[in-house]
Design an enzyme around this catalytic site. Structure first.
Site, PDB file in Angstrom:
ATOM      1  N   ASP A 114       0.815  -1.211   0.000  1.00 52.97           N
ATOM      2  CA  ASP A 114       0.000   0.000   0.000  1.00 52.97           C
ATOM      3  C   ASP A 114       0.847   1.259   0.000  1.00 52.97           C
ATOM      4  O   ASP A 114       0.462   2.281  -0.577  1.00 52.97           O
ATOM      5  CB  ASP A 114      -0.927  -0.006   1.216  1.00 52.97           C
ATOM      6  CG  ASP A 114      -2.212  -0.771   0.941  1.00 52.97           C
ATOM      7  OD1 ASP A 114      -2.159  -1.710   0.125  1.00 52.97           O
ATOM      8  OD2 ASP A 114      -3.252  -0.432   1.520  1.00 52.97           O
ATOM      9  N   SER A 159      -5.471   5.149   5.165  1.00 52.94           N
ATOM     10  CA  SER A 159      -4.441   4.248   5.659  1.00 52.94           C
ATOM     11  C   SER A 159      -4.541   4.181   7.173  1.00 52.94           C
ATOM     12  O   SER A 159      -4.969   5.139   7.829  1.00 52.94           O
ATOM     13  CB  SER A 159      -3.059   4.773   5.255  1.00 52.94           C
ATOM     14  OG  SER A 159      -2.047   4.134   5.996  1.00 52.94           O
ATOM     15  N   CYS A 214       0.542  -8.219   4.789  1.00 52.79           N
ATOM     16  CA  CYS A 214       0.188  -6.811   4.575  1.00 52.79           C
ATOM     17  C   CYS A 214      -1.305  -6.577   4.372  1.00 52.79           C
ATOM     18  O   CYS A 214      -2.101  -7.497   4.412  1.00 52.79           O
ATOM     19  CB  CYS A 214       1.033  -6.238   3.453  1.00 52.79           C
ATOM     20  SG  CYS A 214       2.747  -5.994   4.006  1.00 52.79           S
ATOM     21  N   ASP A 215      -1.649  -5.338   4.101  1.00 53.48           N
ATOM     22  CA  ASP A 215      -2.986  -4.786   4.320  1.00 53.48           C
ATOM     23  C   ASP A 215      -4.151  -5.614   3.778  1.00 53.48           C
ATOM     24  O   ASP A 215      -5.087  -5.908   4.502  1.00 53.48           O
ATOM     25  CB  ASP A 215      -3.067  -3.388   3.708  1.00 53.48           C
ATOM     26  CG  ASP A 215      -2.162  -2.393   4.419  1.00 53.48           C
ATOM     27  OD1 ASP A 215      -1.092  -2.802   4.893  1.00 53.48           O
ATOM     28  OD2 ASP A 215      -2.525  -1.209   4.491  1.00 53.48           O
ATOM     29  N   LYS A 216      -4.150  -5.944   2.491  1.00 54.32           N
ATOM     30  CA  LYS A 216      -5.290  -6.649   1.911  1.00 54.32           C
ATOM     31  C   LYS A 216      -5.054  -8.151   1.855  1.00 54.32           C
ATOM     32  O   LYS A 216      -5.985  -8.939   1.680  1.00 54.32           O
ATOM     33  CB  LYS A 216      -5.575  -6.122   0.495  1.00 54.32           C
ATOM     34  CG  LYS A 216      -5.655  -4.607   0.401  1.00 54.32           C
ATOM     35  CD  LYS A 216      -6.587  -4.005   1.427  1.00 54.32           C
ATOM     36  CE  LYS A 216      -6.495  -2.495   1.495  1.00 54.32           C
ATOM     37  NZ  LYS A 216      -5.220  -1.957   1.918  1.00 54.32           N
ATOM     38  N   CYS A 255       4.689  -2.314   8.221  1.00 53.13           N
ATOM     39  CA  CYS A 255       5.084  -1.029   8.805  1.00 53.13           C
ATOM     40  C   CYS A 255       4.745  -0.964  10.293  1.00 53.13           C
ATOM     41  O   CYS A 255       3.712  -1.445  10.734  1.00 53.13           O
ATOM     42  CB  CYS A 255       4.436   0.117   8.040  1.00 53.13           C
ATOM     43  SG  CYS A 255       5.016   0.209   6.331  1.00 53.13           S
TER      44      CYS A 255
END
Length: 558
Positions: free
Chosen positions: A78, A469, A119-121, A192
């Site tokens: 992202d 985010s 990670c995000d998705k 992150c």
């Protein structure tokens, strides 16, 4: 074994021939076949270490009597896709990940699955696939990045660097200092380092019962992460033996636990997209408004970045997710009698997991706030809801009324912000960035970071039918539903309209009469999306509203 459908009996001789071509022995084929879904790639910092995690998982599976079979899953960074057309594809990949994993798992009849996201998705996408496929499954993530160091020697992270860009554009930082900052913000591999979306979802995977203790918090570079991966590989064999499936674990009580811990941690607002989507695949109805009901009961105990200046590694040292859950259990807001991937109950898992650092995890009787980290707002501007990370909003902005500054894309808003056209008191409105209108529902980290970097985060609000985010802080209200592209009220906001925000009372309104609003709708036509071809064309045709998790449904299901 489920895998016998593809490997046992005379009629499966051709199939076994193909296994022979892969180098599998009769002894290996006699064991349960475990799909190891590895999201490794060389473009996502959170995924560059997953080859090592996968090797550890496979060793664990072998040790416990299974045969591991590694298969791939995609993932988007992202951060790298932020602020340009690439972000339109980020949320949309969640469905690709779920669909492709479903296809691989069922086509090859695996007896169990070990999911390796980070990670995000990627995390919610694989959780959705796990619920859909419903064979014994366990998760082990790649782990969080260690915090970096800022120019003054204090620890920092990626969100601060985005804000530093705003400081540079405002003339508050030199190019040399910005360059020095960028070389220090992200010092290791891993997701992150703050309580952003990836870490939020990895932590909530633990809470849902799909990951072992430490899954969300053990840093990526710690050898403990490798040991965790081996144990996950061993544990999947126990789940296969006892036939414990994702839908046995991810039930309604588990999702209510996830909402409770979400509030205590101050997770990313993206959790309000992903939890309903995962629940949908698990056959559980999760109403977005349940978040406000839970928030009234659950205090906010953690202020990790971007809400504060502590990081996931600190949460790990303080006892991790189980310590947070143990604090919450003192006020009886958790369901402790439900099974998890440990084959033990939530109550058994968290017993004795004490809070080792009350400065990182506030004691239950000394919270940051009596209400949780996320709030769902409603009103004539968001009839189906909007979401804000209230734990990261300055007190001055919890209630705010100001004139709308209206933009039909993220790019238009950024241009105005950098041109010093946004002033104290304004409410920046970014529309046509929703699931259909984007298409793809982009994150707005760049404009919110520019506003923060210019020192306006305590004076300017930003509302959007897009999303944010997990690194975003300030009065940033996203997921406005219905979105502009389907005729939601946000489509009819005009420059200068007064927008009223009252986060404590869950209100988001445009201060015009109903008659005026109806008059503005006459003859309205939606703005044509910037991408009308390929995958995003199909995605826009099937995606539903943000308040239902932006899941895909065929028209007759609506």
């Amino acid at each position: 074994m489920k895998s016998d459908n593809a490997k046992s009996g005379v009629e499966r001789a051709p199939h076994r021939s193909l296994y022979n071509a892969l180098g599998y022995t009769e002894e290996e084929l006699a064991r349960p076949l475990i799909g190891v879904v590895n999201s490794y790639n060389e473009i996502v910092p959170g995924h560059m270490n997953l080859d090592k995690i996968a090797e550890a998982v496979k060793k664990g599976i072998y040790l416990a009597g299974g045969t591991p079979v590694e298969i791939p899953a995609i993932a988007v960074c992202d951060g790298i896709s932020m602020g340009h057309v690439g972000m339109k594809y980020s949320l949309a990949t969640r469905e690709l990940i779920a669909d492709s994993t479903e296809a691989m798992a069922i086509a090859h009849q695996f007896d169990g699955l070990v999911m390796i996201p980070n990670c995000d998705k990627n995390v919610p996408g694989l959780l959705m696939a796990a619920a859909r496929v419903n064979v014994p499954t366990i998760f082990v993530s790649g782990g969080p990045m260690l915090a970096g160091k800022a120019l003054d020697g204090k620890r920092t992270c990626l969100s601060s660097l985005f804000e530093a860009v705003g400081q540079f554009n405002a003339g508050k930082m030199t190019a040399e200092k910005l360059r020095e900052f960028e070389n220090k913000a992200c010092p290791t591999c891993g997701s992150c380092s703050g309580m952003y979306t990836a870490n939020s979802m990895n932590c909530l995977t633990e809470v849902l019962g799909m990951g072992l203790k430490g899954n969300g918090t053990i840093p990526a570079v710690y050898s403990e992460r490798i040991r965790l991966a081996k144990h996950a590989g061993m544990q999947i064999m126990e789940l296969v033996k006892k036939d414990i499936k994702p839908r046995d674990i991810m039930n309604e009580k588990a999702f209510m636990n996830a909402l409770a811990v979400d509030m205590a941690l101050g997770c990313s607002t993206n959790s309000m997209l992903h939890l309903p989507a995962i629940a949908y695949e698990a056959g559980v109805e999760l109403d977005l408004e349940a978040a406000n009901q839970v928030s009234l009961k659950v205090p906010n105990l953690c202020h990790l970045a971007p809400a504060g200046d502590t990081f996931i590694e600190d949460l790990n040292d303080a006892g991790g997710i189980y310590a947070v859950m143990n604090e919450l259990n003192k006020i009886g807001v958790l369901n402790t009698d439900i099974i998890t991937c440990t084959t033990k109950t939530v109550g058994e898992n968290i017993e004795g997991c004490i809070n080792l650092d009350p400065t990182i995890i506030r004691p239950i009787d000394q919270p940051y706030s009596k209400t949780g980290g996320i709030a769902v707002l409603k009103g004539n501007l968001a009839k189906d809801g909007a979401v804000v990370k209230q734990s990261a909003v300055a007190k001055e902005m919890l209630v705010h009324t100001g004139p709308a500054r209206v933009f039909n894309s993220e790019e238009e808003a950024i241009e105005a912000i950098r041109g010093n056209k946004i002033v104290k008191g304004d409410v920046v409105v970014i529309r046509y960035e929703g699931p259909k209108g984007g298409p793809g529902m982009r994150e707005m980290l760049s404009p919110t970071s520019e506003i923060a970097g210019m020192g306006l985060d305590k004076d300017v609000a930003l509302i959007t039918d897009g999303r944010f985010s997990g690194a975003t802080r300030g009065a940033s209200i996203g997921h406005i539903s219905p979105e502009a592209a389907v005729g939601g009220t946000i489509a009819f906001v005009k420059e200068g309209d007064m927008i009223h925000i009252d986060i404590p009372n869950h209100i988001l309104e445009i201060q015009i009469s109903d008659e005026e609003l109806e008059a503005r709708k006459v003859g309205w036509k939606p703005k044509t999306p910037s991408i009308t071809t390929g995958y995003l064309k199909r995605y826009a045709a099937l995606v539903t509203s943000a308040n239902t998790g932006a899941v895909l449904k065929v028209p007759e299901e609506k």
